[in-house]
Enzyme design. Structure first.
Site, PDB file in Angstrom:
ATOM      1  N   GLU A 174      68.527  10.163  61.129  1.00 35.30           N
ATOM      2  CA  GLU A 174      69.095  10.706  59.897  1.00 35.30           C
ATOM      3  C   GLU A 174      70.631  10.617  59.929  1.00 35.30           C
ATOM      4  O   GLU A 174      71.231  10.565  61.022  1.00 35.30           O
ATOM      5  CB  GLU A 174      68.693  12.186  59.771  1.00 35.30           C
ATOM      6  CG  GLU A 174      67.203  12.409  59.561  1.00 35.30           C
ATOM      7  CD  GLU A 174      66.761  12.209  58.110  1.00 35.30           C
ATOM      8  OE1 GLU A 174      67.220  11.255  57.451  1.00 35.30           O
ATOM      9  OE2 GLU A 174      65.920  13.003  57.664  1.00 35.30           O
ATOM     10  N   ASN A 218      68.678   7.920  51.962  1.00 34.21           N
ATOM     11  CA  ASN A 218      69.943   8.401  52.545  1.00 34.21           C
ATOM     12  C   ASN A 218      70.463   7.473  53.647  1.00 34.21           C
ATOM     13  O   ASN A 218      71.365   7.832  54.385  1.00 34.21           O
ATOM     14  CB  ASN A 218      69.770   9.828  53.093  1.00 34.21           C
ATOM     15  CG  ASN A 218      68.745   9.896  54.220  1.00 34.21           C
ATOM     16  OD1 ASN A 218      68.219   8.878  54.649  1.00 34.21           O
ATOM     17  ND2 ASN A 218      68.475  11.100  54.707  1.00 34.21           N
ATOM     18  N   ASP A 244      58.512   5.877  64.970  1.00 32.96           N
ATOM     19  CA  ASP A 244      58.586   7.336  64.874  1.00 32.96           C
ATOM     20  C   ASP A 244      57.239   7.976  64.573  1.00 32.96           C
ATOM     21  O   ASP A 244      56.250   7.283  64.299  1.00 32.96           O
ATOM     22  CB  ASP A 244      59.603   7.735  63.788  1.00 32.96           C
ATOM     23  CG  ASP A 244      59.427   6.942  62.493  1.00 32.96           C
ATOM     24  OD1 ASP A 244      58.378   6.320  62.318  1.00 32.96           O
ATOM     25  OD2 ASP A 244      60.350   6.956  61.668  1.00 32.96           O
ATOM     26  N   HIS A 265      68.685   6.332  56.270  1.00 33.74           N
ATOM     27  CA  HIS A 265      68.121   6.482  57.615  1.00 33.74           C
ATOM     28  C   HIS A 265      67.271   5.282  58.010  1.00 33.74           C
ATOM     29  O   HIS A 265      66.721   4.585  57.161  1.00 33.74           O
ATOM     30  CB  HIS A 265      67.377   7.812  57.794  1.00 33.74           C
ATOM     31  CG  HIS A 265      66.038   7.924  57.149  1.00 33.74           C
ATOM     32  ND1 HIS A 265      65.590   9.094  56.572  1.00 33.74           N
ATOM     33  CD2 HIS A 265      65.015   7.044  57.006  1.00 33.74           C
ATOM     34  CE1 HIS A 265      64.364   8.920  56.119  1.00 33.74           C
ATOM     35  NE2 HIS A 265      63.998   7.689  56.369  1.00 33.74           N
TER      36      HIS A 265
HETATM   37  C1  GLP Z   1      60.180   7.331  56.499  1.00 32.74           C
HETATM   38  C2  GLP Z   1      60.057   6.494  57.771  1.00 32.74           C
HETATM   39  C3  GLP Z   1      61.022   5.334  57.734  1.00 32.74           C
HETATM   40  C4  GLP Z   1      60.886   4.584  56.416  1.00 32.74           C
HETATM   41  C5  GLP Z   1      61.230   5.507  55.279  1.00 32.74           C
HETATM   42  C6  GLP Z   1      61.169   4.839  53.929  1.00 32.74           C
HETATM   43  O1  GLP Z   1      61.253   8.163  56.534  1.00 32.74           O
HETATM   44  N1  GLP Z   1      60.302   7.258  58.932  1.00 32.74           N
HETATM   45  O2  GLP Z   1      60.770   4.487  58.840  1.00 32.74           O
HETATM   46  O3  GLP Z   1      61.729   3.476  56.414  1.00 32.74           O
HETATM   47  O4  GLP Z   1      60.287   6.556  55.313  1.00 32.74           O
HETATM   48  O5  GLP Z   1      59.862   4.862  53.436  1.00 32.74           O
HETATM   49  P1  GLP Z   1      59.347   4.029  52.219  1.00 32.74           P
HETATM   50  O6  GLP Z   1      59.174   2.646  52.681  1.00 32.74           O
HETATM   51  O7  GLP Z   1      58.033   4.668  51.853  1.00 32.74           O
HETATM   52  O8  GLP Z   1      60.355   4.150  51.133  1.00 32.74           O
END
Ligand code: GLP
Length: 241
Positions: free
Chosen positions: A143, A136, A67, A138
């Site tokens: 989402e 959440n 993404d 995702h």
């Molecule tokens: C963002 C990214 C996700 C990732 C999530 C969790 O939303 N788009 O791909 O898994 O963050 O991030 P973190 O690893 O910093 O908790």
């Protein structure tokens, strides 16, 4: 779904890096799906360490990221393009022409989604898809919603996600409200979906994903459909399963 519980984040990172290295050893031309966020950073550090010791070669792989934010330029330090350069691509011998990240700066985002799906579909399959998980539930930026969206799409980020992302931005008003994300299809159909979670704040999402029903309200739950899915959690993230 196989669940690996580790004591620490360091062990989690080592386990994940080992799986990615095995995939690349078995197929030097592997298609490796990559993720951003703080969770995969330890995995990338391990891979870089092995590269520096000549224990892994990235020359022939290609990579596909999950993404990117909409409206954040490549050279902005908060962009996922910048994240990938800084945390991995600049430090290994991957051929940058074979690295793909959606372009959230495109003037025609619908067309960009189609282009990204064409890139994904031009590969036989993603051999291993690294994933974090949002609080959440995702994955990528898929989402929670009323339906699973199969293909690449533009998403309005939920308030939870916008709030969670604030920590990366100096100016709160700059936190993006939209993103472009790979859809659920290629993620769940990848050969090995590899989801990592670390810390107490992920324990509820992990519980829902592992113990709950498959539901678009918890997008990560769909990974239960792929018997090759590997979930690696540290002690805190795995405290409820
Ligand atoms: C963002 C990214 C996700 C990732 C999530 C969790 O939303 N788009 O791909 O898994 O963050 O991030 P973190 O690893 O910093 O908790």
């Amino acid at each position: 779904m196989r669940i690996i519980k580790t004591k620490t984040y360091e062990e989690l990172s080592l386990e994940a890096a080992n799986i990615i290295r095995s995939v690349i050893i078995l197929n030097p031309f592997a298609v490796v799906g990559l993720a951003t966020g703080s969770t995969p950073i330890g995995t990338y550090k391990k891979l870089i360490e092995w590269y520096n010791k000549k224990e892994i070669d990235f020359k022939n792989i290609s990579t596909i990221n999950l993404d990117e934010y909409v409206g954040i330029s490549y050279d902005d330090k908060c962009s996922y393009h910048h994240f990938m350069e800084e945390n991995l691509f600049d430090k290994i011998n991957v051929n940058k022409e074979n690295t793909y990240i959606p372009n959230g700066m495109s003037n025609d985002l619908k067309n960009e989604c189609e282009k990204y799906d064409n890139i994904i579909n031009s590969k036989v399959r993603i051999d291993v898809q690294l994933l974090g998980i949002g609080e959440n539930g995702h994955i990528g930026f898929n989402e929670p919603s009323d339906e699973f969206i199969y293909d690449t799409h533009i998403v309005d980020l939920t308030l939870d996600t916008i709030n969670a992302n604030k920590r990366f931005f100096d100016d709160e008003s700059k936190v993006p409200k939209k993103a472009i994300t790979m859809g659920i299809g290629p993620i769940v159909n990848s050969n090995i979906p590899l989801l990592l979670a670390s810390g107490k704040n992920k324990s509820d999402a992990i519980e829902k994903m592992v113990k709950g029903q498959i539901s678009s309200k918890c997008p990560a739950s769909i990974l239960g459909l792929n018997k090759n899915t590997i979930v690696i959690v540290d002690e805190e993230a795995g405290s409820k399963i």
